[in-house]
Design a protein around this motif. Structure first.
Motif, mmCIF file in Angstrom:
data_model
loop_
_atom_site.group_PDB
_atom_site.id
_atom_site.type_symbol
_atom_site.label_atom_id
_atom_site.label_comp_id
_atom_site.label_asym_id
_atom_site.label_seq_id
_atom_site.Cartn_x
_atom_site.Cartn_y
_atom_site.Cartn_z
ATOM 1 N N UNK A 19 0.970 -1.248 -0.057
ATOM 2 C CA UNK A 19 -0.041 -0.062 0.060
ATOM 3 C C UNK A 19 0.680 1.236 0.110
ATOM 4 N N UNK A 20 1.923 1.347 0.683
ATOM 5 C CA UNK A 20 2.703 2.443 0.935
ATOM 6 C C UNK A 20 3.468 2.553 -0.422
ATOM 7 N N UNK A 21 4.007 1.524 -1.313
ATOM 8 C CA UNK A 21 4.613 1.522 -2.452
ATOM 9 C C UNK A 21 3.464 2.101 -3.643
ATOM 10 N N UNK A 22 2.394 1.832 -3.627
ATOM 11 C CA UNK A 22 1.354 2.187 -4.351
ATOM 12 C C UNK A 22 1.104 3.557 -4.307
ATOM 13 N N UNK A 23 0.932 4.192 -2.804
ATOM 14 C CA UNK A 23 0.666 5.578 -2.752
ATOM 15 C C UNK A 23 1.945 6.308 -3.179
ATOM 16 N N UNK A 24 3.124 5.879 -3.002
ATOM 17 C CA UNK A 24 4.365 6.589 -3.472
ATOM 18 C C UNK A 24 4.222 6.702 -5.089
ATOM 19 N N UNK A 25 3.931 5.477 -5.786
ATOM 20 C CA UNK A 25 3.727 5.515 -7.236
ATOM 21 C C UNK A 25 2.610 6.442 -7.633
ATOM 22 N N UNK A 26 1.555 6.520 -7.016
ATOM 23 C CA UNK A 26 0.725 7.451 -7.441
ATOM 24 C C UNK A 26 1.157 9.027 -7.260
ATOM 25 N N UNK A 27 1.782 9.278 -6.196
ATOM 26 C CA UNK A 27 2.150 10.645 -5.935
ATOM 27 C C UNK A 27 3.121 11.063 -7.109
ATOM 28 N N UNK A 28 4.107 10.063 -7.615
ATOM 29 C CA UNK A 28 5.184 10.112 -8.703
ATOM 30 C C UNK A 28 4.283 10.456 -9.787
ATOM 31 N N UNK A 29 3.026 9.677 -10.071
ATOM 32 C CA UNK A 29 2.441 9.564 -11.226
ATOM 33 C C UNK A 29 1.789 11.205 -11.327
ATOM 34 N N UNK A 30 1.203 11.424 -10.278
ATOM 35 C CA UNK A 30 0.417 12.801 -10.188
ATOM 36 C C UNK A 30 1.547 13.875 -10.452
ATOM 37 N N UNK A 31 2.678 13.863 -9.890
ATOM 38 C CA UNK A 31 3.654 15.119 -10.259
ATOM 39 C C UNK A 31 3.973 14.989 -11.877
ATOM 40 N N UNK A 32 4.069 13.787 -12.311
ATOM 41 C CA UNK A 32 4.385 13.515 -13.702
ATOM 42 C C UNK A 32 3.398 14.078 -14.655
ATOM 43 N N UNK A 33 2.044 13.844 -14.415
ATOM 44 C CA UNK A 33 1.139 14.245 -15.175
ATOM 45 C C UNK A 33 0.802 15.873 -15.217
ATOM 46 N N UNK A 34 1.342 16.449 -13.702
ATOM 47 C CA UNK A 34 1.161 17.843 -13.844
ATOM 48 C C UNK A 34 2.052 18.610 -14.578
ATOM 49 N N UNK A 35 3.606 17.974 -14.748
ATOM 50 C CA UNK A 35 4.710 18.527 -15.232
ATOM 51 C C UNK A 35 4.277 18.514 -16.796
ATOM 52 N N UNK A 36 3.890 17.405 -17.174
ATOM 53 C CA UNK A 36 3.439 17.119 -18.563
ATOM 54 C C UNK A 36 2.443 18.118 -18.960
ATOM 55 N N UNK A 37 1.481 18.216 -18.177
ATOM 56 C CA UNK A 37 0.320 19.113 -18.784
ATOM 57 C C UNK A 37 0.587 20.662 -18.615
ATOM 58 N N UNK A 38 1.877 20.766 -17.675
ATOM 59 C CA UNK A 38 2.107 22.305 -17.468
ATOM 60 C C UNK A 38 1.153 22.948 -16.384
#
Length: 102
Positions: A19-38
């Motif tokens: 669950x901790x790993x999935x949460x960290x992956x989710x945070x990394x994904x959110x950051x990447x999506x925000x960066x990609x979309x600007x």
């Protein structure tokens, strides 16, 4: 009975680690999506769903909905973020690709 508790502790411990790993992956994904979309996280809300993509260890589909409207429509984007496991037994983002849904 003692063996049952030991097995239960091992199973629950690995579940919490997962669950901790999935949460960290989710945070990394959110950051990447925000960066990609600007975008800043204050102007969009993002939902994630794990999926499978051949050739990658983890893949997440994200739907980002803007908290503002353009010509009466709130823009919506769909993104795919894919990960590969690295030598440290963790995941690195390979790429994030987004498309406008509306």
């Amino acid at each position: 009975m003692k063996a049952f508790f030991v097995i239960a502790a091992v199973v629950l411990g690995s579940s919490f680690a997962s669950a901790g790993a999935m949460k960290e992956i989710s945070i990394m994904t959110t950051d990447s999506v925000l960066e990609t979309l600007g975008f800043d996280e204050s102007i969009v809300s993002i939902d994630h769903k794990f999926t499978q993509v051949a050739g990658y260890d983890v893949a997440i589909i994200s739907v980002a909905r803007a908290n503002y409207k353009v010509k009466g429509v709130a823009p919506t984007f769909q993104c795919l973020t894919v990960f590969k496991k690295n030598s440290e037994n963790w995941y690195d983002i390979v790429k994030t690709e987004c498309e406008t849904l509306k």
